[in-house]
Scaffold this motif. Structure first.
Motif, PDB file in Angstrom:
ATOM      1  N   UNK A 151       0.781  -1.223   0.000  1.00  0.00           N
ATOM      2  CA  UNK A 151       0.000   0.000   0.000  1.00  0.00           C
ATOM      3  C   UNK A 151       0.811   1.271   0.000  1.00  0.00           C
ATOM      4  N   UNK A 152       2.143   1.160  -0.028  1.00  0.00           N
ATOM      5  CA  UNK A 152       3.010   2.332   0.023  1.00  0.00           C
ATOM      6  C   UNK A 152       3.904   2.422  -1.211  1.00  0.00           C
ATOM      7  N   UNK A 153       4.200   3.643  -1.635  1.00  0.00           N
ATOM      8  CA  UNK A 153       5.089   3.853  -2.772  1.00  0.00           C
ATOM      9  C   UNK A 153       6.516   3.484  -2.391  1.00  0.00           C
ATOM     10  N   UNK A 154       7.195   2.764  -3.276  1.00  0.00           N
ATOM     11  CA  UNK A 154       8.616   2.471  -3.111  1.00  0.00           C
ATOM     12  C   UNK A 154       9.398   3.547  -3.867  1.00  0.00           C
ATOM     13  N   UNK A 155      10.044   4.435  -3.123  1.00  0.00           N
ATOM     14  CA  UNK A 155      10.730   5.563  -3.748  1.00  0.00           C
ATOM     15  C   UNK A 155      12.192   5.287  -4.074  1.00  0.00           C
ATOM     16  N   UNK A 156      12.828   4.389  -3.339  1.00  0.00           N
ATOM     17  CA  UNK A 156      14.264   4.228  -3.486  1.00  0.00           C
ATOM     18  C   UNK A 156      15.008   5.273  -2.676  1.00  0.00           C
ATOM     19  N   UNK A 157      16.329   5.165  -2.625  1.00  0.00           N
ATOM     20  CA  UNK A 157      17.145   6.066  -1.807  1.00  0.00           C
ATOM     21  C   UNK A 157      17.127   7.483  -2.356  1.00  0.00           C
TER      22      UNK A 157
END
Length: 298
Positions: A141-147
């Motif tokens: 349910x959450x966006x994976x943004x990366x570092x």
């Protein structure tokens, strides 16, 4: 019921919508994109807040690469002056409201993962096939943004080493082969002539002509779908998703190519996963932007 403002910033227009926690759009306004974007964006947001003083937060989806933690646009070359803008800090100071900002493809993915066709799946990959190829990942349910805010840049996976030069400066990126721009190039290469006009077919009609059996159109379709299937397969090898959602302008013609794509992906699957058509269309970016501030989990 909680209300938030979702803002979707594109190259030619900006969409602002007041959204409640069920995803219902209470007000929807589209305005032209005028540069420089700041302070123009601030002025438009303040107008919306005047009309809806009970708004509790502002979510923004934008072209380009975004550091979601700091709220700074870190890379965007086509919206002059936008790169480097500390959007979160400036808007929070101007409105005294919580502000979150993310990439527009990530926002579209969040809309589908929270409210749309992928809401019942754990690991969702959303692909937007338009002029270019965009992507967004929503896990749990959450966006994976990366570092660095660069997760989901599917269009810049290298599909053909030493291939066509991409706008990013590298060669062989997938968006050079799977996108509306790629379709136009393939149509030119295969000299696909529309029998109704006697001229090169426009990309929007390519798949319809392929379905009717026009040989050159069939060749383009098969090249395009084969490359698309490989991109999806490569993503599974890395992400092990349970759902892929496909949207964007090219998906508007999916009735004429959907089954063909599924057939090409099937033998490449490492494990089962679903492929679904996006449900929100042009509304996805604005809805997903609103979801950024709908709770404290993003």
């Amino acid at each position: 019921m909680k209300k938030v403002l979702g803002v979707d910033i594109g190259g030619t227009k900006i969409r602002l919508g007041v959204v409640n926690e069920t995803g219902k759009v209470l007000s929807d306004t589209t305005i032209p994109t005028i540069l420089p974007l700041y302070p123009y964006l601030e002025e438009q947001v303040l107008k919306m807040i005047e009309n809806f003083p009970d708004i509790s937060g502002i979510g923004i989806g934008t072209r380009g690469m975004v550091d979601a933690k700091t709220g700074v646009v870190t890379f965007e070359t086509e919206l002059e002056g936008w790169q480097g803008t500390p959007v979160k800090a400036q808007l929070e100071a101007a409105t005294s409201l919580r502000v979150e900002i993310n990439n527009d493809a990530n926002c579209a993915a969040l809309a589908e993962g929270r409210l749309g066709v992928a809401k019942d799946y754990e690991r969702v990959v959303c692909l937007t096939v338009g002029t270019k190829l965009g992507g967004g990942f929503v896990f749990g349910g959450n966006v994976e943004n990366g570092v660095h805010g660069g997760a989901g840049e599917v269009g810049h996976l290298i599909l053909y080493p030493h291939g066509l030069l991409c706008g990013c400066g590298r060669q062989g990126c997938s968006e050079q082969y799977v996108s509306g721009t790629a379709l136009k190039r393939l149509i030119d290469e295969e000299n696909v002539i529309d029998p109704n006009t006697g001229e090169l077919v426009i990309a929007h009609n390519l798949f319809r002509l392929a379905s009717s059996g026009l040989p050159s159109a069939v060749t383009v379709r098969e090249r395009f779908l084969s490359d698309f299937a490989i991109v999806i397969s490569n993503l599974q090898a890395v992400l092990d998703m349970d759902c892929v959602v496909i949207g964007g302008g090219v998906a508007d013609s999916a009735d004429d190519w959907w089954e063909g794509l599924l057939a090409k992906v099937e033998p490449l699957k490492l494990k089962p996963f679903e492929i679904k058509r996006a449900s929100f269309g042009n509304e996805a970016g604005m809805l997903g932007a609103a979801m950024l501030v709908m709770d404290d989990t993003i």
